[in-house]
Design an enzyme around this catalytic site. Structure first.
Site, PDB file in Angstrom:
ATOM      1  N   LYS A  94       1.041  -1.208  -0.221  1.00 61.87           N
ATOM      2  CA  LYS A  94      -0.076  -0.019  -0.045  1.00 61.87           C
ATOM      3  C   LYS A  94       0.807   1.300  -0.063  1.00 61.87           C
ATOM      4  O   LYS A  94       0.257   2.100  -0.363  1.00 61.87           O
ATOM      5  CB  LYS A  94      -1.023  -0.171   1.127  1.00 61.87           C
ATOM      6  N   GLN A 112      -6.449  13.748 -12.202  1.00 61.01           N
ATOM      7  CA  GLN A 112      -6.620  12.379 -11.962  1.00 61.01           C
ATOM      8  C   GLN A 112      -6.647  12.173 -10.378  1.00 61.01           C
ATOM      9  O   GLN A 112      -7.074  11.067  -9.815  1.00 61.01           O
ATOM     10  CB  GLN A 112      -5.510  11.599 -12.438  1.00 61.01           C
ATOM     11  N   HIS A 120      -8.646   6.620  -0.897  1.00 64.75           N
ATOM     12  CA  HIS A 120      -8.424   5.234  -0.835  1.00 64.75           C
ATOM     13  C   HIS A 120      -6.778   5.065  -0.647  1.00 64.75           C
ATOM     14  O   HIS A 120      -6.619   4.083   0.172  1.00 64.75           O
ATOM     15  CB  HIS A 120      -8.717   4.944  -2.337  1.00 64.75           C
ATOM     16  N   LYS A 175     -10.726  -0.569 -20.883  1.00 65.10           N
ATOM     17  CA  LYS A 175     -10.747   0.578 -19.927  1.00 65.10           C
ATOM     18  C   LYS A 175     -11.923   0.702 -19.084  1.00 65.10           C
ATOM     19  O   LYS A 175     -11.607   0.932 -17.845  1.00 65.10           O
ATOM     20  CB  LYS A 175     -10.236   1.878 -20.484  1.00 65.10           C
ATOM     21  N   ARG A 237     -15.980  11.967 -17.387  1.00 63.32           N
ATOM     22  CA  ARG A 237     -14.730  11.513 -17.022  1.00 63.32           C
ATOM     23  C   ARG A 237     -13.593  12.300 -17.980  1.00 63.32           C
ATOM     24  O   ARG A 237     -13.530  12.371 -19.197  1.00 63.32           O
ATOM     25  CB  ARG A 237     -14.337   9.985 -17.404  1.00 63.32           C
TER      26      ARG A 237
END
Length: 285
Positions: A94, A112, A120, A175, A237
């Protein structure tokens, strides 16, 4: 693993770099071309996560676990110690994944770095420190780690192909399905851990982890579902807006890079290395 202070400082520094220091550092600099480093990084993460999945399977999930009420093994058997080792490896992975954000910052892909991305990447290692420190041989509580690593094998393989250049773009038709795979991950984790609430008896030693994993699965399912709706249903997006293009330049989805290094967009507008596309023209910087 001696204290949570060190890892908390690292993650706070990460958040500060991702949302403030990094963008400020790159504000007046050109984005770096890091394709070679990204290819090596992503393919290394594919191999590392595949090894973690294998170790989780051999530590119980493919050998002695029932996939229902699997308790924490508090003994010092080779299998229990193997689970401790792979749990620590997952925890360390992580921190390596924080490089995802570093690459975004250095390439000036700030669009992004969303709330979902930073949350997260910072919450996972922070919460897993407690899991590894208190219950390293996590029994049924380690299922979500194994599934997460399996998903990351696919995810980093996609990223590796993407970084390899335009000639591989035709292989990236899936994707959209990456987010679907993430959603399936959280469904599997939530369904598996929900069994606990319907068992007549399950003496799992740390029920708190059960509740937290269930909340984690549901919470991230909601967040990723919101992303899915915004990205693929409402089509938001990476919007082709003035602010996005001025900050980051065009994305690979909208740009084809030809052999001479000139970027050609959908409107066949050349973008040289010292300019950015702005309202169908080349804006010098």
């Amino acid at each position: 693993m001696q204290t949570p202070i060190d890892m908390t400082v690292i993650l706070l520094t990460y958040v500060f770099f991702a949302v403030y220091a990094g963008p400020q550092l790159m504000a007046n600099r050109k984005p770096l071309r890091l394709n070679a480093a990204m290819i090596i990084y992503n393919l290394s993460m594919v191999l590392f996560n595949a090894y973690i999945v294998y170790e989780f399977l051999m530590s119980g999930w493919a050998t002695t676990f029932t996939w229902r009420c699997d308790l924490i093994d508090l003994s010092s058997t080779p299998q229990s110690l193997r689970m401790v080792r792979v749990a620590w490896m997952f925890y360390i992975s992580k921190y390596i994944e924080l490089l995802d954000t570093v690459f975004f910052v250095l390439r000036k892909k700030q669009n992004q770095i969303t709330f979902l991305h930073v949350f997260h990447h910072s919450v996972m290692p922070w919460s897993w420190w407690w899991g590894v420190a208190l219950t390293p041989a996590g029994g049924m509580g380690s299922f979500h780690a194994m599934v997460n690593s399996a998903v990351h094998v696919i995810m980093y393989f996609y990223y590796g192909l993407s970084a390899a250049g335009p000639r591989f773009q035709k292989y990236l038709w899936w994707k959209k399905h990456m987010t679907a795979i993430q959603l399936i991950q959280f469904i599997l984790v939530s369904v598996h851990i929900t069994q606990y609430y319907f068992m007549e008896k399950c003496d799992y030693q740390f029920p708190l982890w059960i509740h937290l994993i269930w909340m984690y699965g549901v919470f991230f399912f909601v967040l990723f579902s919101h992303f899915w709706v915004q990205a693929y249903i409402r089509g938001k997006r990476l919007p082709a807006s003035k602010s996005t293009k001025e900050m980051n330049g065009p994305t690979q989805d909208a740009v084809t890079v030809v052999a001479n290094g000139v970027h050609v967009g959908n409107g066949h507008v050349p973008q040289h290395s010292n300019g950015k596309i702005f309202m169908a023209k080349v804006k010098e910087i």
